[in-house]
Design a protein around this motif. Structure first.
Motif, mmCIF file in Angstrom:
data_model
loop_
_atom_site.group_PDB
_atom_site.id
_atom_site.type_symbol
_atom_site.label_atom_id
_atom_site.label_comp_id
_atom_site.label_asym_id
_atom_site.label_seq_id
_atom_site.Cartn_x
_atom_site.Cartn_y
_atom_site.Cartn_z
ATOM 1 N N LEU A 153 -6.271 -12.505 4.573
ATOM 2 C CA LEU A 153 -5.448 -13.491 3.879
ATOM 3 C C LEU A 153 -5.646 -13.375 2.371
ATOM 4 N N LYS A 154 -6.890 -13.280 1.931
ATOM 5 C CA LYS A 154 -7.151 -13.193 0.496
ATOM 6 C C LYS A 154 -6.610 -11.896 -0.081
ATOM 7 N N ARG A 155 -6.778 -10.795 0.662
ATOM 8 C CA ARG A 155 -6.279 -9.512 0.164
ATOM 9 C C ARG A 155 -4.772 -9.551 -0.012
ATOM 10 N N PHE A 156 -4.054 -10.093 0.986
ATOM 11 C CA PHE A 156 -2.598 -10.157 0.886
ATOM 12 C C PHE A 156 -2.167 -11.113 -0.222
ATOM 13 N N ARG A 157 -2.855 -12.243 -0.351
ATOM 14 C CA ARG A 157 -2.498 -13.204 -1.402
ATOM 15 C C ARG A 157 -2.722 -12.598 -2.776
ATOM 16 N N THR A 158 -3.854 -11.878 -2.940
ATOM 17 C CA THR A 158 -4.150 -11.250 -4.226
ATOM 18 C C THR A 158 -3.127 -10.169 -4.558
ATOM 19 N N LEU A 159 -2.776 -9.371 -3.554
ATOM 20 C CA LEU A 159 -1.777 -8.327 -3.763
ATOM 21 C C LEU A 159 -0.423 -8.930 -4.141
ATOM 22 N N TYR A 160 -0.114 -10.077 -3.548
ATOM 23 C CA TYR A 160 1.163 -10.736 -3.817
ATOM 24 C C TYR A 160 1.164 -11.390 -5.196
ATOM 25 N N GLY A 161 -0.049 -11.669 -5.721
ATOM 26 C CA GLY A 161 -0.168 -12.191 -7.077
ATOM 27 C C GLY A 161 0.041 -13.682 -7.219
ATOM 28 N N ILE A 162 -0.402 -14.466 -6.223
ATOM 29 C CA ILE A 162 -0.283 -15.919 -6.334
ATOM 30 C C ILE A 162 -1.638 -16.574 -6.082
ATOM 31 N N THR A 163 -1.786 -17.786 -6.572
ATOM 32 C CA THR A 163 -3.027 -18.536 -6.385
ATOM 33 C C THR A 163 -3.033 -19.210 -5.012
ATOM 34 N N GLN A 164 -4.192 -19.732 -4.646
ATOM 35 C CA GLN A 164 -4.289 -20.482 -3.394
ATOM 36 C C GLN A 164 -3.356 -21.683 -3.421
ATOM 37 N N SER A 165 -3.305 -22.364 -4.557
ATOM 38 C CA SER A 165 -2.435 -23.548 -4.676
ATOM 39 C C SER A 165 -0.969 -23.179 -4.526
ATOM 40 N N THR A 195 1.718 -22.336 11.408
ATOM 41 C CA THR A 195 0.991 -22.160 10.148
ATOM 42 C C THR A 195 0.957 -20.694 9.744
ATOM 43 N N LEU A 196 0.615 -19.855 10.689
ATOM 44 C CA LEU A 196 0.557 -18.425 10.406
ATOM 45 C C LEU A 196 1.925 -17.880 10.011
ATOM 46 N N TYR A 197 2.960 -18.363 10.681
ATOM 47 C CA TYR A 197 4.319 -17.903 10.384
ATOM 48 C C TYR A 197 4.707 -18.270 8.949
ATOM 49 N N LYS A 198 4.414 -19.501 8.545
ATOM 50 C CA LYS A 198 4.796 -19.949 7.201
ATOM 51 C C LYS A 198 4.042 -19.171 6.118
ATOM 52 N N ILE A 199 2.755 -18.914 6.360
ATOM 53 C CA ILE A 199 1.972 -18.150 5.389
ATOM 54 C C ILE A 199 2.487 -16.714 5.305
ATOM 55 N N SER A 200 2.740 -16.104 6.450
ATOM 56 C CA SER A 200 3.191 -14.710 6.470
ATOM 57 C C SER A 200 4.549 -14.551 5.792
ATOM 58 N N LYS A 201 5.412 -15.542 5.950
ATOM 59 C CA LYS A 201 6.733 -15.469 5.316
ATOM 60 C C LYS A 201 6.604 -15.464 3.794
ATOM 61 N N VAL A 202 5.704 -16.279 3.274
ATOM 62 C CA VAL A 202 5.496 -16.337 1.819
ATOM 63 C C VAL A 202 4.928 -15.020 1.306
ATOM 64 N N LEU A 203 3.984 -14.439 2.048
ATOM 65 C CA LEU A 203 3.300 -13.225 1.596
ATOM 66 C C LEU A 203 4.035 -11.946 1.959
ATOM 67 N N GLY A 204 5.133 -12.074 2.698
ATOM 68 C CA GLY A 204 5.906 -10.884 3.051
ATOM 69 C C GLY A 204 5.194 -9.953 4.004
ATOM 70 N N CYS A 205 4.410 -10.503 4.910
ATOM 71 C CA CYS A 205 3.698 -9.692 5.896
ATOM 72 C C CYS A 205 3.950 -10.260 7.283
ATOM 73 N N THR A 206 3.351 -9.673 8.285
ATOM 74 C CA THR A 206 3.469 -10.179 9.638
ATOM 75 C C THR A 206 2.300 -11.100 9.965
ATOM 76 N N ILE A 207 2.444 -11.877 11.015
ATOM 77 C CA ILE A 207 1.331 -12.722 11.468
ATOM 78 C C ILE A 207 0.124 -11.855 11.807
ATOM 79 N N GLU A 208 0.369 -10.730 12.467
ATOM 80 C CA GLU A 208 -0.727 -9.842 12.873
ATOM 81 C C GLU A 208 -1.502 -9.323 11.673
ATOM 82 N N ASP A 209 -0.818 -9.149 10.535
ATOM 83 C CA ASP A 209 -1.481 -8.662 9.335
ATOM 84 C C ASP A 209 -2.558 -9.626 8.841
ATOM 85 N N LEU A 210 -2.424 -10.907 9.169
ATOM 86 C CA LEU A 210 -3.363 -11.928 8.682
ATOM 87 C C LEU A 210 -4.556 -12.124 9.605
ATOM 88 N N LEU A 211 -4.463 -11.650 10.828
ATOM 89 C CA LEU A 211 -5.526 -11.873 11.801
ATOM 90 C C LEU A 211 -6.716 -10.957 11.552
#
Length: 213
Positions: A153-165, A195-211
């Motif tokens: 999750l952190k790797r994808f969020r960092t790559l996407y360039g957004i904060t936790q907030s 929850t996983l679906y909403k996060i994955s949609k924002v980060l442009g990845c799949t649910i499986e990518d976050l597991l």
């Protein structure tokens, strides 16, 4: 939630093919094992094996696999005839074990290469080649966790360039939940599908990518 790279019925074929590929490349063609591992990781054959394409994991022999990898990455045709062997070589075991771990973990081969060198795999052979393959998988799991301490999750969020907030606001998920998933204080694998679906949609990845594996 356990995810495998592809259906188990293909696993034995994949292990045999990669084992034979390493054995042929190193022992018959005298290619350095570390170099061949790197060539394999950047080849299209590798990506197709990771995706579980039957045409590759059960439709190609190890010799064909090695030749395809070397031709693609080095533009070199391997025409050396494989020697007949009646026992599993160290190189065969390395390919065989790597194929098992990739299937077991659903990780990329390049992730494995970045976590453990070929020389280290050679050393593992002497203590693990007669042990249950699960021991090898446990060791590589630990090495990968050491190499990649951050959550997916952190790797994808960092790559996407957004904060936790920003992620929390965009996904409609509590900020504290995002923080706890990234700190591994909550298991993201047990998060709700919505929850996983909403996060994955924002980060442009799949649910499986976050597991986590």
């Amino acid at each position: 939630m356990t995810t495998r790279a592809y259906r188990e019925i293909y696993l034995n074929n994949a292990q045999s093919a990669l084992g034979d590929a390493f054995n042929y490349a190193v022992n018959d063609c005298e290619i350095d094992g570390g170099d061949f591992f790197k060539m394999f990781c950047v080849s299209r054959i590798c990506a197709r094996m990771e995706n579980g394409e039957p045409a590759v994991i059960s439709g190609m022999s190890g010799i064909e696999t090695a030749r395809a990898v070397v031709f693609e990455t080095m533009q070199k045709q391997l025409d050396i005839k494989p020697r007949e062997s009646f026992s599993r070589s160290k190189e065969y075991w390395i390919g065989w074990a790597l194929a098992y771990y990739q299937w077991y973990s659903d990780r990329k081969y390049i992730e494995i290469l970045n976590a453990v060198s070929y020389a280290e795999l050679e050393k593992m052979y002497y203590t693990l080649h007669e042990a249950d393959i699960s021991k090898f998988a446990d060791i590589i799991d630990r090495r990968i966790r050491e190499r990649y301490p951050e959550t997916k999750l952190k790797r994808f969020r960092t790559l996407y360039g957004i904060t936790q907030s920003e992620l929390a606001n965009s996904a409609g998920v509590h900020l504290r939940s995002i923080q706890m998933y990234e700190q591994k204080k909550k298991d993201i694998n047990k998060a709700g599908a919505q929850t996983l679906y909403k996060i994955s949609k924002v980060l442009g990845c799949t649910i499986e990518d976050l597991l986590e594996k």
